[in-house]
Structures are given as structure tokens and as C-alpha cells.
Design an enzyme around this catalytic site. Structure first.
Site, PDB file in Angstrom:
ATOM      1  N   ALA A  47       0.739  -0.941   0.698  1.00  0.00           N
ATOM      2  CA  ALA A  47      -0.002   0.108  -0.048  1.00  0.00           C
ATOM      3  C   ALA A  47       1.056   1.221   0.136  1.00  0.00           C
ATOM      4  O   ALA A  47       0.651   2.384  -0.287  1.00  0.00           O
ATOM      5  CB  ALA A  47      -0.614   0.079   0.970  1.00  0.00           C
ATOM      6  N   HIS A  92      -1.533  -8.900   3.821  1.00  0.00           N
ATOM      7  CA  HIS A  92      -0.760  -8.340   3.423  1.00  0.00           C
ATOM      8  C   HIS A  92      -0.875  -7.150   2.743  1.00  0.00           C
ATOM      9  O   HIS A  92       0.647  -6.502   2.540  1.00  0.00           O
ATOM     10  CB  HIS A  92       0.193  -9.188   2.826  1.00  0.00           C
ATOM     11  CG  HIS A  92      -0.426 -10.841   3.371  1.00  0.00           C
ATOM     12  ND1 HIS A  92       0.125 -11.236   4.902  1.00  0.00           N
ATOM     13  CD2 HIS A  92      -0.802 -11.949   2.505  1.00  0.00           C
ATOM     14  CE1 HIS A  92      -0.908 -12.527   5.082  1.00  0.00           C
ATOM     15  NE2 HIS A  92      -0.967 -12.695   3.772  1.00  0.00           N
ATOM     16  N   CYS A  93      -0.878  -5.746   3.131  1.00  0.00           N
ATOM     17  CA  CYS A  93      -1.795  -4.838   2.802  1.00  0.00           C
ATOM     18  C   CYS A  93      -1.474  -4.716   1.184  1.00  0.00           C
ATOM     19  O   CYS A  93      -0.728  -3.363   0.766  1.00  0.00           O
ATOM     20  CB  CYS A  93      -0.227  -3.969   3.519  1.00  0.00           C
ATOM     21  SG  CYS A  93      -0.475  -4.109   4.529  1.00  0.00           S
ATOM     22  N   ALA A  94      -1.390  -5.974   0.304  1.00  0.00           N
ATOM     23  CA  ALA A  94      -0.941  -5.838  -1.129  1.00  0.00           C
ATOM     24  C   ALA A  94      -2.460  -5.824  -1.409  1.00  0.00           C
ATOM     25  O   ALA A  94      -2.806  -7.026  -2.075  1.00  0.00           O
ATOM     26  CB  ALA A  94      -0.525  -6.203  -1.200  1.00  0.00           C
TER      27      ALA A  94
END
Lengths: 398, 143
Positions: free
Chosen positions: A113, A352-354
Site C-alpha cells: 500500500a 498483507h497490505c497488497a
């Protein structure tokens, strides 16, 4: 290896969430405690002995980071609060003033992100275009595929060195060479690599590089922005205040300090920087070749073992770094993580913030194991045993 | 409640959730619950008419506790008036947070009466409650 250095490992836990943050060795913890118990004072301020000591350690860490990255000069090292802060400085302090509407920035859908959202914000603000480089069937970025999206309008390519999900290792040297020939700025998010493998910003032709201390045995809240000297000269601060100015008058006249101090307004995270210095010393004493070899060996072992379990899907078998994404068939990853936690095995469940990865992977959420120097084959054996016995998962999680 | 029975009810609602489907009917209020700390992401649909919950359903991805809690709660809400919904919600949240609550009112939702023993799962159990809160706010703002 070196397990005895990590106080956390004296508890009965298996820590497999190293992409989120790593454990801290005693030398790092001691360096921070010493600052608070033996020589607390501010940096860049005093004429007294403890302050001088703090200055020496703080600026000494800058020199250490310079050598760690093989930067040309310590002026190219800016201390920040972490990778996110560093990347935001590149976007809103550099790109904002050096790009124009219609210019293009290339990223990928496996970026974190922090390497997506600042660019999307700037695109709205400035009218630049964000493009996504294609990924291969294993969701890896092939260097030559960048050429498919590079145009004469491409000004910046911003990539993770190692992605925090798939764990592919980008060929920074090859990409750096390609971008240099085309006069495109190269920004690297090294959050997942700085503590795992050697980085050479000159050899790799990197213009800006960001990393966090806490993912490499250091403390949270501290990170680094490396920028080539001539580019940092063109970057503007995001924060203004004490410590970064030479003078200012009520008529508005003012003069700021030179780089890198210009970018370090306010009292800095001194304990963090000192801890980062200790972390670099710690990792270099072990040696990055050793760390890399150990992780690779563990990763191969883990993939082999996981593949023997029938109801486990491994989603990134062909990657190189120490991240392994898996799911138990038919089980929501958060339930798997809670189940493993019951046996004191720490893994991460999520995206995982992706969050762009789901467009490529087709599934939103996974469990992630991320390995580091202190993990062992015995720990992996315990994980495998626990996963093999997961038929009773709902008796455990409900 | 007996542990076995509790688990059986939760598991049944996880594996065969009540009214789990996407509802594309504009007479329903759609609420998304997306919790950053956990990874559950559910769309919940409510049909509210004349101050009563006429129908409810949900869809999305969530863990066993969130999914089952949403299933049990939605089934329990159908046919209730807004004031009854508020009362049930208050008691449910109190139960999860170890405060005083009316056991009789919560019926099957009592299966979560010991979720406080796993603090990291409280948010999972509260997921549908947050959605109902949002729904009530939307009704208030609209009315």
C-alpha cells in the site's frame, strides 16, 4: 542461527511473521536502554558530554547506513519514521515538484500500500498517470517486461526489491541499468530486503531507496530514505520546524539547512536511530551471505514439507525470498492463523497490505509464513505436524 | 451453555449460513463491514419496512466466528421492530464486552457468551453488530 541473542525466543513461541516485523537481538535492545539510562540528551543541541555522545552515535549511524547501502556520501541518508514516511517524501517532496501532468509512474500490482496509495494521491493532485507493469504466471516481474509499459512519458519506476506477498526478488541491477539508459528515476522500496540481502545503490543505479529498521532487527518508528545527492537537492521537505532552519524573520525571510538535515525537522527518533545502528552492526557481523543462504535453505525445506500435505495449497512455490503463502483447503485463513496461534505458532493471515494482488492471484486472503535468520527446521517440523493434525481445527478455534 | 452444543451451533451457522447470498434489490439497505484489524469483509443487506426488519441476508468472506455470528444475528433480527433491534444489539454488545445483559433476549446468540476468553476474536463476534449499528444510523439519517 544466533537464537540465543533473542530474548523473545526464550518463550515457547515459533515466530513466523518476520515480514511484518522481526524480533530484536539483545545488542539492539541494550543500545536503546543505554541511551535512556546512560546518556539521554537531544542531538544537535548541547555543548555537554552526553549530548556530544548522542550526536556522535546519531551521525555515526548515518555513516554506517551510507556504507551499508554503498552510498556515495552520508548526505544522501535521511532518517525517517519508516518506509511509508520515506516513500511519501519521495512522492510529495520530490515527484510533486519534478513531474508534470501527463508524466507516467510505473508500479506493479504486488506493491505494498505504501508504494501505491501515495502515487494514486499524486495522480489525482497532479494529473500524472500510474501504470502497472505486467507480471508473469508466477506473479513475478521480469525485467524485460518493464519495456512493455515504458514510454517516452515514463519518469519514475517505483518497485519493491522483494515483495511482501509473493516474495519475488526483483533484478535491481538489470532494472537500474535499463532505467538509467532511459533517464527514468528508479525508486526502490527495500522494506522486505534491507535485512535480508546486500544492497548497493550505486551498482544498482538506484535514485531513491526506502527501508524500515524494525524489519531488520531494529526498533519500530525508524527508517531511512536514501536519495542521490543531486536529487535530494531538488526535493522539498514535508515537515518544517526546529532543527531544519538556519534563520527566519517576521517579514517571512528564512533560510533552511542543507541536506540531509533539511528533512529532519523536530526532535528525531534518537533511540530508533541508535538502535538501527546496532541492528546494522549485528547483521553485518553475521554476514548477508550467511543470512541469505540460511533463509533459502529453510524456504526450500518448508515448501518441500508443505507440498507433502494433501489439503494445503501453496500459492507461491516458485518464489525466491523467505515468504510462503498458503491456505488450508476450505478454511478461511484467519481461522488457520487462530488455530496455529493455539499452538504458539505466529503467522499472518490477510491480504498483507497488497490489496491489488487479489486482481492477479484471484484470491483475496492467505496465510503467510515469513522466515528469518533465527528460524529453524525444527520449527518448520512443528508447523507441519500441526497443519497435518488440523482436522480438528474447529474444535480449537470455536 | 455446554461447549459441544455451542460449537455445533456455531459450526452449523458457519457451514450453512442463513441467507448467504448477494441481494441486488434496491429496496434493501446494503452495509459493508470491512475490518482492517481482521480480514473479514461482508456485505449485509436489510429490508426495513414500516419500522420492522422484513428480511436480511449477507455475502462475502469471513472467518468462522464472524460468519456464524452474522448468520445467527440476521435470522434473529427478522420480524423485529427497530426498537427491539436496538435492545438486542445493546445486550449483545454488553455480553461480548463482559457487561450485564439479558440472556433470554439473545437466544442463540448466547453461543458467544465466552468469546471474551479469546480477546482477539471479540471483533469477529462484533462484526454483524457493527453492521446493524451502521444500518440503524442510516435509517435515522434518512428518516
Amino acid at each position: 542461527m544466533n537464537r540465543e541473542d533473542f530474548e523473545m525466543l526464550k518463550q515457547d513461541i515459533i515466530y513466523f511473521d518476520n515480514s511484518a516485523t522481526t524480533l530484536k537481538p539483545k545488542s539492539v535492545v541494550d543500545s536503546i536502554t543505554d541511551y535512556y539510562t546512560k546518556f539521554t540528551s537531544n542531538a544537535h543541541r548541547g555543548d555537554y558530554k552526553t549530548s556530544l555522545k548522542v550526536d556522535t552515535l546519531y551521525e555515526g549511524t548515518r555513516d554506517k547506513v551510507k556504507d551499508f547501502l554503498n552510498a556515495e556520501s552520508s548526505n544522501e541518508i535521511v532518517f525517517t519514521s519508516g518506509t511509508t514516511n520515506s516513500l511519501n517524501m519521495v512522492v510529495f517532496g520530490f515527484a510533486k515538484y519534478n513531474l508534470k501532468p501527463g508524466d507516467e509512474v510505473i508500479i506493479t500490482k504486488t506493491e505494498h500500500a505504501s508504494n501505491v496509495l501515495p502515487w494514486l494521491e499524486l495522480a489525482d493532485e497532479l494529473g500524472i498517470r500510474i501504470k502497472y507493469a505486467p507480471l508473469d504466471e508466477n506473479l513475478k516481474l521480469r525485467t524485460e517486461d518493464l519495456l512493455k509499459v515504458i514510454t517516452p512519458n515514463t519518469k519514475i519506476v517505483s518497485l519493491a526489491h522483494v515483495t511482501n506477498t509473493v516474495g519475488d526478488i526483483r533484478d535491481l541491477e538489470g532494472i537500474g541499468k535499463m532505467l538509467k539508459e532511459r533517464n527514468i528515476y528508479f525508486v526502490v522500496d527495500a522494506a522486505q530486503s534491507a535485512g535480508h540481502r546486500k544492497i548497493d545503490v550505486q551498482k544498482m543505479n538506484i535514485d531513491f531507496l526506502a527501508f524500515s529498521a524494525h524489519k531488520m532487527c531494529g526498533p519500530t518508528g525508524t527508517g531511512v530514505l536514501y536519495g542521490k545527492e543531486k536529487l535530494l537537492e531538488k526535493m522539498r521537505p514535508i515537515n518544517y520546524g526546529g532543527g531544519m532552519n538556519n534563520f527566519f524573520e517576521s517579514d517571512g525571510s528564512r533560510e533552511y539547512k542543507s541536506i540531509p538535515t533539511l528533512f529532519e525537522a523536530g526532535t528525531q527518533n534518537i533511540e530508533g536511530v541508535i538502535g538501527l545502528g546496532a541492528a546494522i552492526d549485528y547483521l553485518e557481523a553475521i554476514g548477508f551471505d550467511e543470512i541469505e543462504k540460511h533463509e533459502k535453505e529453510l524456504r526450500d525445506y518448508l515448501i518441500d514439507k508443505l507440498s507433502t500435505i494433501e489439503n494445503i495449497d501453496v500459492l507461491n512455490k516458485n518464489s525466491e525470498a523467505g515468504n510462503v503463502l498458503f491456505n488450508i483447503k476450505g478454511i478461511f485463513p484467519q481461522d488457520t492463523a487462530i488455530y496455529l496461534d493455539h499452538y504458539n505458532i505466529c503467522v499472518r493471515a490477510g491480504n498483507h497490505c497488497a490489496k491489488l494482488l487479489k486482481e492477479e492471484l484471484g484470491i483475496k486472503n492467505t496465510c503467510r509464513i515469513s522466515l528469518y535468520l533465527y528460524n529453524t527446521k525444527e520449527e518448520i517440523d512443528k508447523l507441519i505436524e500441526t497443519l497435518k493434525n488440523s482436522k480438528n481445527i474447529f474444535e480449537v478455534v470455536i | 451453555m455446554e461447549k459441544e452444543l455451542r460449537r455445533e451451533i456455531i459450526l452449523d451457522n458457519y457451514q450453512n449460513p442463513y441467507n448467504k447470498k448477494t441481494i441486488e434489490d434496491s429496496s434493501y439497505i446494503k452495509i459493508n463491514t470491512n475490518n482492517e484489524s481482521c480480514i473479514d469483509n461482508l456485505d449485509i443487506y436489510f429490508k426495513v419496512e414500516g419500522g420492522f426488519i422484513k428480511d436480511a441476508g449477507f455475502n462475502g468472506e469471513a472467518c468462522a466466528i464472524s460468519t456464524s455470528a452474522t448468520s445467527i444475528m440476521l435470522r434473529g433480527l427478522i420480524g423485529k421492530s427497530i426498537s427491539e433491534v436496538k435492545e438486542l444489539l445493546k445486550n449483545y454488545i454488553n455480553m461480548i464486552n463482559e457487561k450485564e445483559y439479558d440472556q433470554d433476549l439473545l437466544k442463540e446468540l448466547n453461543v458467544y457468551d465466552e468469546i471474551y476468553l479469546q480477546p482477539n476474536r471479540k471483533n469477529c463476534a462484533l462484526l454483524p453488530a457493527r453492521a446493524v449499528e451502521k444500518m440503524l444510523k442510516e435509517i435515522e439519517n434518512a428518516g
